[in-house]
Design a protein around this motif. Structure first.
Motif, PDB file in Angstrom:
ATOM      1  N   TRP A 264       0.321  35.376 -20.012  1.00 11.65           N
ATOM      2  CA  TRP A 264       0.002  33.987 -20.284  1.00 11.65           C
ATOM      3  C   TRP A 264      -0.413  33.333 -18.981  1.00 11.65           C
ATOM      4  N   VAL A 265      -1.448  32.506 -19.003  1.00 16.25           N
ATOM      5  CA  VAL A 265      -1.773  31.610 -17.896  1.00 16.25           C
ATOM      6  C   VAL A 265      -1.797  30.215 -18.485  1.00 16.25           C
ATOM      7  N   GLY A 266      -1.382  29.261 -17.705  1.00 16.68           N
ATOM      8  CA  GLY A 266      -1.357  27.921 -18.261  1.00 16.68           C
ATOM      9  C   GLY A 266      -0.933  26.881 -17.262  1.00 16.68           C
ATOM     10  N   GLN A 267      -0.524  25.758 -17.811  1.00 14.70           N
ATOM     11  CA  GLN A 267      -0.099  24.643 -16.986  1.00 14.70           C
ATOM     12  C   GLN A 267       1.030  23.913 -17.694  1.00 14.70           C
ATOM     13  N   CYS A 268       2.020  23.500 -16.927  1.00 13.65           N
ATOM     14  CA  CYS A 268       3.101  22.657 -17.417  1.00 13.65           C
ATOM     15  C   CYS A 268       2.621  21.217 -17.287  1.00 13.65           C
ATOM     16  N   LEU A 269       2.582  20.494 -18.400  1.00 16.24           N
ATOM     17  CA  LEU A 269       2.052  19.130 -18.403  1.00 16.24           C
ATOM     18  C   LEU A 269       3.112  18.140 -18.854  1.00 16.24           C
ATOM     19  N   MET A 270       3.146  17.008 -18.175  1.00 24.07           N
ATOM     20  CA  MET A 270       4.056  15.918 -18.517  1.00 24.07           C
ATOM     21  C   MET A 270       3.377  15.026 -19.542  1.00 24.07           C
TER      22      MET A 270
ATOM     23  N   PHE B  76       0.827  -1.199   0.000  1.00 22.95           N
ATOM     24  CA  PHE B  76       0.000   0.000   0.000  1.00 22.95           C
ATOM     25  C   PHE B  76       0.869   1.260   0.000  1.00 22.95           C
ATOM     26  N   ILE B  77       1.890   1.280   0.852  1.00 28.09           N
ATOM     27  CA  ILE B  77       2.794   2.436   0.929  1.00 28.09           C
ATOM     28  C   ILE B  77       3.546   2.602  -0.395  1.00 28.09           C
ATOM     29  N   LEU B  78       4.034   1.514  -0.961  1.00 28.63           N
ATOM     30  CA  LEU B  78       4.739   1.599  -2.243  1.00 28.63           C
ATOM     31  C   LEU B  78       3.819   2.112  -3.355  1.00 28.63           C
ATOM     32  N   ALA B  79       2.562   1.687  -3.349  1.00 26.49           N
ATOM     33  CA  ALA B  79       1.612   2.144  -4.365  1.00 26.49           C
ATOM     34  C   ALA B  79       1.395   3.647  -4.285  1.00 26.49           C
ATOM     35  N   LEU B  80       1.476   4.204  -3.085  1.00 29.52           N
ATOM     36  CA  LEU B  80       1.299   5.640  -2.916  1.00 29.52           C
ATOM     37  C   LEU B  80       2.557   6.424  -3.240  1.00 29.52           C
ATOM     38  N   VAL B  81       3.713   5.900  -2.871  1.00 30.47           N
ATOM     39  CA  VAL B  81       4.959   6.645  -2.971  1.00 30.47           C
ATOM     40  C   VAL B  81       5.644   6.487  -4.323  1.00 30.47           C
ATOM     41  N   VAL B  82       5.747   5.317  -4.872  1.00 30.04           N
ATOM     42  CA  VAL B  82       6.528   5.060  -6.075  1.00 30.04           C
ATOM     43  C   VAL B  82       6.053   5.859  -7.290  1.00 30.04           C
ATOM     44  N   PRO B  83       4.740   5.972  -7.583  1.00 31.31           N
ATOM     45  CA  PRO B  83       4.365   6.774  -8.753  1.00 31.31           C
ATOM     46  C   PRO B  83       4.870   8.212  -8.666  1.00 31.31           C
ATOM     47  N   GLY B  84       4.853   8.801  -7.510  1.00 30.13           N
ATOM     48  CA  GLY B  84       5.340  10.168  -7.344  1.00 30.13           C
ATOM     49  C   GLY B  84       6.826  10.286  -7.563  1.00 30.13           C
ATOM     50  N   ILE B  85       7.563   9.248  -7.204  1.00 30.74           N
ATOM     51  CA  ILE B  85       9.012   9.265  -7.378  1.00 30.74           C
ATOM     52  C   ILE B  85       9.374   9.048  -8.846  1.00 30.74           C
ATOM     53  N   SER B  86       8.729   8.083  -9.485  1.00 27.23           N
ATOM     54  CA  SER B  86       9.116   7.763 -10.852  1.00 27.23           C
ATOM     55  C   SER B  86       8.572   8.761 -11.863  1.00 27.23           C
ATOM     56  N   ALA B  87       7.473   9.412 -11.552  1.00 22.73           N
ATOM     57  CA  ALA B  87       6.830  10.292 -12.524  1.00 22.73           C
ATOM     58  C   ALA B  87       7.553  11.614 -12.698  1.00 22.73           C
ATOM     59  N   GLY B  88       8.302  12.074 -11.709  1.00 24.57           N
ATOM     60  CA  GLY B  88       8.993  13.343 -11.821  1.00 24.57           C
ATOM     61  C   GLY B  88       8.062  14.524 -11.659  1.00 24.57           C
ATOM     62  N   ARG B  89       8.582  15.689 -11.977  1.00 19.84           N
ATOM     63  CA  ARG B  89       7.828  16.930 -11.830  1.00 19.84           C
ATOM     64  C   ARG B  89       8.164  17.830 -13.001  1.00 19.84           C
ATOM     65  N   CYS B  90       7.174  18.535 -13.485  1.00 17.44           N
ATOM     66  CA  CYS B  90       7.406  19.522 -14.543  1.00 17.44           C
ATOM     67  C   CYS B  90       8.391  20.565 -14.033  1.00 17.44           C
TER      68      CYS B  90
END
Length: 157
Positions: A98-104, A11-25
């Motif tokens: 400009w207003v917008g969003q940085c998208l992965m 459960f903890i890995l399911a919550l944490v790993v996507p955030g780590i592997s996905a990165g940030r704009c």
């Protein structure tokens, strides 16, 4: 102390790993749109954005200045795909925001989806109807390098 149950670990890995592997704009770098305009951006830890914008289009020759380059200031939200706002003032007195969003994207590349508003000065209230333009642009990151303060200053309008 007993070891945590495998269910809790999963459960903890399911919550944490996507955030780590996905990165940030990360908006720092060089961005271009299909019209040939370019942002040179740098983001700071206090959520501010700064840089330069070089336009490839003008309503009338010379309105953006001799080289079409102007300083940009802005602010962004934190998060994986932050929203943002940026503005610049042109030599002829117009202001673009400009207003917008940085998208992965799934391939790991980033895009800036923006809506822009251009306000041009007019001589009277009667001419106000022609003072504002609005549009949308997508900017693609072409370089993730951080421009130094000296490099940004070398892009003076």
């Amino acid at each position: 102390m007993a070891a945590p149950s495998p269910c809790i670990v999963l459960f903890i890995l399911a919550l944490v790993v996507p955030g780590i592997s996905a990165g940030r704009c990360n908006m720092t770098g060089t961005w271009w749109n299909v019209l040939g305009s370019t942002f040179y951006l740098s983001e700071a830890e206090n959520s501010s954005l700064s840089g330069r914008y070089q336009t490839a289009v003008e309503a009338a020759a010379g309105e953006a200045g001799p080289d079409g380059l102007a300083p940009v200031i802005g602010i962004r939200h934190s998060g994986r795909e932050p929203t943002f706002s940026m503005s610049t003032v042109w030599a002829g007195g117009s202001i673009t925001s400009w207003v917008g969003q940085c998208l992965m994207q799934e391939d790991g590349n980033q895009v800036l989806k923006t809506t822009w508003l251009l306000r041009s000065p007019v001589a009277s209230l009667e001419e106000d109807w022609k003072s504002t333009r609005i549009g949308q642009d997508t900017f693609y990151q072409i370089a993730k390098d951080v421009l130094s303060k000296e490099e940004l200053q070398s892009l003076k309008p």
